[in-house]
Design a protein around this motif. Structure first.
Motif, short mmCIF file in Angstrom:
data_model
loop_
_atom_site.label_atom_id
_atom_site.label_comp_id
_atom_site.label_asym_id
_atom_site.label_seq_id
_atom_site.Cartn_x
_atom_site.Cartn_y
_atom_site.Cartn_z
N SER A 79 29.81 45.82 54.15
CA SER A 79 30.59 46.03 52.93
C SER A 79 31.86 45.18 52.96
CB SER A 79 30.97 47.52 52.81
OG SER A 79 31.76 47.73 51.68
N CYS A 80 32.04 44.41 51.90
CA CYS A 80 33.22 43.55 51.79
C CYS A 80 33.88 43.76 50.42
CB CYS A 80 32.85 42.08 51.93
SG CYS A 80 32.19 41.66 53.56
N ALA A 81 35.17 43.55 50.39
CA ALA A 81 35.90 43.68 49.12
C ALA A 81 35.66 42.45 48.26
CB ALA A 81 37.38 43.84 49.42
N GLU A 82 36.26 42.45 47.08
CA GLU A 82 36.09 41.33 46.17
C GLU A 82 36.69 40.06 46.77
OE1 GLU A 82 37.82 42.46 42.50
OE2 GLU A 82 36.37 44.05 42.08
N TYR A 83 36.29 38.97 46.25
CA TYR A 83 36.76 37.68 46.73
C TYR A 83 38.28 37.59 46.56
CZ TYR A 83 37.09 32.63 47.31
OH TYR A 83 37.42 31.35 47.74
N LEU A 84 38.92 37.01 47.52
CA LEU A 84 40.38 36.85 47.55
C LEU A 84 41.11 38.20 47.70
CD1 LEU A 84 40.96 34.09 44.82
CD2 LEU A 84 40.74 33.82 47.30
N ASN A 85 40.44 39.20 48.22
CA ASN A 85 41.08 40.50 48.44
C ASN A 85 42.15 40.37 49.52
OD1 ASN A 85 41.38 43.49 48.63
ND2 ASN A 85 40.41 43.15 50.62
N ALA A 86 43.32 40.95 49.28
CA ALA A 86 44.44 40.87 50.23
C ALA A 86 44.61 42.15 51.04
CB ALA A 86 45.73 40.54 49.48
N ASP A 87 43.87 43.18 50.72
CA ASP A 87 43.99 44.48 51.42
C ASP A 87 42.85 44.63 52.40
OD1 ASP A 87 44.45 47.02 52.27
OD2 ASP A 87 44.22 47.98 50.32
N PRO A 88 43.14 44.57 53.71
CA PRO A 88 42.06 44.67 54.71
C PRO A 88 41.37 46.03 54.70
CG PRO A 88 44.20 44.78 55.78
CD PRO A 88 44.45 44.42 54.35
#
Length: 209
Positions: free
Chosen positions: A164-173
């Motif tokens: 599971s990964c956040a949206e592209y360019l996500n800044a919140d780890p």
């Protein structure tokens, strides 16, 4: 002439004179009989009353001894309870310290997992991160104070299946990862449960399932 008011030998007059001490003896005997009866009654009554007094005293003493024994038992039970409470609090304190140490270590595991997941979501970084960091993370969790959680299989599950990964360019780890967060919550709950189980074991209390 006979005195009709004083038939012979009916009345006993202490002042009569005649045959020496005969009349006097009858008078003394007449007085002695009721006096002896009264004395016997008083003796019997006194003995009976004394027996009742002794019976009451014995009963009161037994009741007093029983009350003292009950008070002694209560004091002993209170003392034992205080000691158990003291041991429970000491065990709970020690358990809390162990739990806090494990939580601190678990927070470090969370940071490493977040770092790993961020690298996973950046394919070019993940390849270089994976060779050493995953092995070090496995070794770290196998040491005290996390060893009892037996996290090895859980970590392997995360490494193999948490994609599971956040949206592209996500800044919140913290947006990365899904399975890892479920395991982290589960590990924390296990630490809290084991802390109470250790304290209860000292008092011989079985945890209700």
């Amino acid at each position: 002439m006979n005195n009709l008011n004083d038939p012979q030998d009916w009345n006993i007059m202490p002042e009569r004179q005649g045959d020496g001490g005969g009349d006097s003896s009858k008078w003394n005997y007449a007085l002695l009989v009721p006096m002896l009866g009264l004395a016997a009654f008083r003796w019997i009554w006194s003995k009976q009353f004394q027996k009742e007094i002794e019976d009451v005293k014995v009963k009161m003493q037994k009741d007093l001894d029983l009350e003292r024994q009950e008070c002694c038992n209560i004091k002993l039970e209170c003392k034992a309870l205080k000691y158990k409470i003291f041991r429970f609090h000491e065990a709970l304190k020690k358990g809390k310290e162990q739990e806090q140490g494990a939580l601190n270590a678990l927070n470090e595991v969370q940071k490493l997992l977040m770092k790993r997941q961020k690298a996973f979501c950046s394919p070019f970084v993940y390849r270089s991160w994976r060779e050493d960091e995953e092995r070090e993370l496995m070794a770290y969790t196998a040491k005290h104070p996390l060893a009892h959680l037996k996290m090895e299989n859980d970590l392997i599950d995360i490494f193999n299946n948490d994609r599971s990964c956040a949206e592209y360019l996500n800044a919140d780890p913290q947006k990365n990862g899904g399975l890892m967060w479920l395991y982290l919550r589960y590990w924390r709950q296990q630490l809290t449960l084991q802390t109470h189980q250790r304290a209860e074991a000292i008092l011989g209390i079985q945890t209700k399932k």
